[in-house]
Design an enzyme around this catalytic site. Structure first.
Site, short mmCIF file in Angstrom:
data_model
loop_
_atom_site.label_atom_id
_atom_site.label_comp_id
_atom_site.label_asym_id
_atom_site.label_seq_id
_atom_site.Cartn_x
_atom_site.Cartn_y
_atom_site.Cartn_z
N GLU A 42 0.81 -1.22 0.00
CA GLU A 42 0.00 0.00 0.00
C GLU A 42 0.85 1.27 0.00
OE1 GLU A 42 -0.67 -2.65 1.76
OE2 GLU A 42 -2.61 -3.25 0.92
N HIS A 62 -11.90 -6.48 7.97
CA HIS A 62 -12.66 -6.25 6.75
C HIS A 62 -13.86 -5.36 7.02
CE1 HIS A 62 -10.39 -9.97 6.00
NE2 HIS A 62 -10.36 -9.57 4.75
#
Lengths: 357, 469
Positions: free
Chosen positions: A92, A162
């Site tokens: 990322e 999540h």
């Protein structure tokens, strides 16, 4: 030729560059065709339009090539080529750092972070590079073409990694914008605004709504202005402020409250940074009561900022303390998700206790 | 700029020699060969013998002839990533090569050209500019450093000892190559035409500072000179450079991105992310590591356990070279070649420039607390990059003592004047505190500016008088 067209198209859809850009009314534009779309399809449409209208725009991130784990990038690589729509390595900080560099050269870099839960390795790049790029250079440089998209929020079974709602971290960073759409039609228009806004933007997409929410979405190119909150339901007794998927829950609470004679005004903030204080202030001055609801943990959540600001501006008009109905101060649990979440009944109870204060 | 190799060898031979010396095509860097008792034993485990092809070992469909054939038993390692020869022996790749990667240099410690050395020819004009700019940088550093010590400047960081890396690499690039610096590369700006006055303006944060007074001294930036503004965070510029390089590639520019970082920076996650991205994206970017032996007080022995930084390139599939960073001619040559390779082949290149940080990390540091004054002295005098290059240009008849003293005298005067002017100059207007956070100030900032102005009216004594309102 394509570049020229791109420039022309940009002129057409850029009524202004300020955050108060005039709204392109969805009814007044080129075509009135609408299509029933879910959230990921609406986002997909926005991305197609973005890439079509600016040849120097790119979409990349993990797994975006085949369409992405949530299908938001379906068809883009086939249509625009692998040079413009591509998978990145799993990193990322590299993804966002690369995006900043692309944007710094005048391109539009539309970055996908697979889940908001994984955005943190890029936090340094976002805070120390993207947010300060223009300021520190004395406006010689900017990375305004950067847009970071990430799915956020509860999905029913997502657990710690999540389900997160990290918007509060980003709202504390001068120099970036934070935008969260509530529905497919909103998402398309807001995303196009984010992509074309001359500032780096973090766009959180409520993953719960990717398939769940279906709405009539205009097919043409339209933008919804940033930093303009919307009163989506008018009322007189209490103001409710929220964003993203939570608004659906809040709307249900409002309907229930109505049955008990409480008239609720519901506001979609849409842009959390910089946020539209004026609209919320005007509403609270009318109703005298405020309730904020978000999935993110209550302590240090963005509700605290809204509460503090409204207190400053509307103190004498308030009939009751500002209420916050939010996630709890725990990591997002799996089995306990129903207990963690700010549910309709928690909100309804809070509405009633605020009104009866 | 026209350049050709000064050597009888051809350019590709030069490249091959380099690669060979680097062990780029060497098949046996620490790995043991297969035993001979295999029936149709494949030749040594190695990489492609073609020096230009890439290590495509992660792409099964780009299988190039690795030089072995399936044996009778049809046992082939065909996992995702391409075919691999197998071995029935337990073999570990050694943690290091038997020998350290050699370092490319052209001038010896005394500034004499090493026989049979290969380098890119440089004209008298360019060579003299390289030298003069190194001198200018050195003088600028000394004067700014002293100014900080005298309390005239809040902070400064010198580039002493690393002048050759700064100037010679800049000389090898073109103005269209975009620079992503760390913070010890003002020489690149100097080469490109940033004036002493502009340096001083930034250090004093006055109204002529490009950066509008927002950052500490030495955080230079110049759009005009394609030099992105310095940020103090270490190695964050590396992935940015890769994105910029990709942009240049997509726009088909005859240019590359160039980014600098130190030995310390190579430990950051952004180094890893950037190199990996650069290789995968096939981005024309030069990664220049100034391995100067120290990250503030941390010596390289506490920084990594690899053979420096050059060996890390291979891990990402990146062509790399180690250069004597104090040899301006070697730096210039290596950078010329690297740049050409990067653009022509659309690939990243890693350059490890070995050097020594003669100065303290910054004016907030006293490096005698962690290293010996003798060591600093030795590198400052005996291994000075300026004197080495000076010897060489003098041997070509391109420089004399007179030119030296003239230059030093002129620069010193200019520098002191620049300081004086910058110091006296007004700071930027208060409104510049609130501008450029976004393209247009949002309502919260407009509000805050009003509040601050009110506060200033009530308590003027709390605020510096040199910031105009």
């Amino acid at each position: 030729m394509a570049a020229l067209l791109g420039r022309l198209c940009r002129k057409l859809v850029f009524p202004g560059t300020t955050h108060g850009a005039k709204r392109l009314s969805t009814s007044a534009c080129e075509s009135d065709t609408v299509k029933s779309l879910n959230l990921y399809s609406a986002i997909n449409q926005a991305l197609h339009i973005a890439l079509e209208t600016d040849p120097r725009s790119y979409v990349f991130g993990e797994d975006v090539g085949f369409g992405g784990v949530f299908r938001c990038t379906t068809g883009l690589a086939e249509r625009f080529g692998k040079n413009r729509v591509f998978n990145t390595p799993l990193c990322e900080q590299g993804i966002v750092g690369f995006g900043i560099g692309l944007a710094a050269m005048g391109n539009r870099a539309i970055v996908e972070i697979q889940f908001a839960d994984y955005i943190y390795p890029a936090f340094d790049q976002i805070v120390n590079e993207a947010a300060k790029f223009r300021y520190r250079s004395g406006n010689q440089f900017n990375c305004g073409g950067l847009t970071i998209r990430a799915p956020y929020g509860a999905v029913g079974h997502g657990g710690h990694y999540h389900s997160q709602s990290p918007e509060a971290f980003f709202c504390h960073v001068p120099g970036i914008k934070v935008v969260i759409p509530r529905s497919p039609r909103e998402a398309k228009g807001l995303l196009l605004s984010c992509i074309r806004d001359p500032n780096p933007v973090v766009f959180f997409e409520p993953k719960w709504l990717y398939r769940q929410a279906v709405e009539e979405v205009p097919e043409h190119d339209y933008m919804i202005p940033l930093s303009e909150a919307e009163v989506i339901k008018e009322g007189n007794d209490i103001t409710l402020v929220g964003w993203g998927a939570q608004l659906t829950i809040m709307e249900q609470a409002c309907l229930d409250a109505e049955k008990e004679g409480i008239s609720c005004e519901l506001i979609d903030l849409k842009t959390l940074l910089p946020w539209d204080k004026e609209t919320v202030e005007a509403s609270v001055k009318k109703t005298g009561r405020l309730l904020i609801s978000h999935e993110a943990p209550v302590t240090g959540g963005f509700g605290a900022e809204i509460s503090a600001t409204i207190l400053e501006r509307c103190f004498l008009k308030l009939e009751a303390p500002v209420s916050r109905v939010c996630g709890l101060d725990t990591p997002f649990p799996l089995v306990f998700e129903p207990f963690y979440m700010p549910t309709k009944n928690k909100i309804l109870d809070a509405i009633k206790s605020t009104v009866n204060y | 700029m026209a350049q050709h190799l000064k050597s009888s060898s051809s350019k590709s031979a030069f490249l091959n020699i380099l690669k060979h010396k680097l062990g780029f095509v060497s098949p046996s860097h620490g790995a043991r060969h297969l035993r001979q008792n295999l029936p149709h034993g494949p030749p040594s485990i190695g990489v492609s013998q073609n020096p230009i092809s890439r290590l495509c070992n992660t792409m099964a469909e780009k299988l190039s002839g690795i030089g072995f054939h399936e044996d009778v038993n049809n046992q082939v390692m065909d996992f995702p990533g391409g075919r691999i020869a197998f071995t029935p022996e337990i073999q570990f790749i050694s943690e290091s090569n038997k020998e350290r990667v050699p370092c490319y240099r052209v001038l010896d410690d005394n500034g004499q050209l090493i026989t049979n050395s290969q380098f890119v020819q440089v004209s008298e004009e360019v060579a003299v500019k390289i030298y003069s700019d190194m001198v200018t940088l050195q003088i600028m550093d000394n004067i700014f450093y002293e100014a900080q010590r005298q309390g005239r400047l809040s902070f400064y960081a010198t580039t002493i000892g690393e002048e050759a890396i700064n100037i010679a690499s800049a000389a090898a690039l073109t103005p269209e190559d975009v620079i992503f610096p760390q913070y010890r590369e003002p020489g690149v700006l100097l080469w490109r035409g940033f004036t002493l006055q502009e340096f001083a303006n930034q250090c004093f944060g006055n109204k002529s500072d490009n950066g509008k007074g927002r950052q500490m001294p030495v955080h230079y930036g110049s759009n005009k000179l394609n030099y992105f503004t310095v940020s103090a965070t270490i190695a964050t510029q590396l992935p940015n450079a890769v994105g910029a390089a990709y942009s240049l590639k997509m726009d088909r520019k005859d240019a590359c991105a160039v980014t600098f970082f130190g030995d310390g920076g190579s430990s950051e996650g952004d180094f890893h992310g950037a190199l990996n991205f650069a290789a995968v994206m096939e981005a024309p970017v030069l990664f220049i590591c100034r391995n100067n032996g120290w990250a503030i007080s941390t010596p390289t022995s506490d920084q990594f356990r690899s053979d420096g930084v050059v060996v890390k390139g291979r891990a990402y599939g990146i062509r790399s070279i180690r250069v004597d960073g104090n040899d301006a001619l070697a730096m210039y040559s290596a950078l010329c070649e690297a740049r050409e390779m990067a653009i022509r082949e659309q690939r990243p290149i890693l350059i490890e420039a070995l050097t020594y940080r003669v100065g303290h990390h910054s004016t907030s540091d006293d490096s005698t607390r962690y290293r010996s004054a003798d060591e600093i002295e030795w590198w400052s005098k005996a291994r000075n990059p300026l004197s080495r290059f000076r010897t060489w240009i003098e041997s070509n008849g391109w420089w004399r003592d007179e030119a030296e003293s003239d230059l030093r005298c002129r620069i010193k005067k200019e520098m002191l004047e620049a300081l004086r002017v910058a110091e006296k100059s007004e700071k930027p207007n208060l409104k510049e505190m609130f501008s450029d956070v976004y393209d247009v100030p949002p309502s919260n900032l407009r509000e805050q500016e009003l509040l601050v102005r009110q506060t200033i009216k009530s308590h003027p004594q709390d605020y510096p008088s040199d910031v105009p309102l």
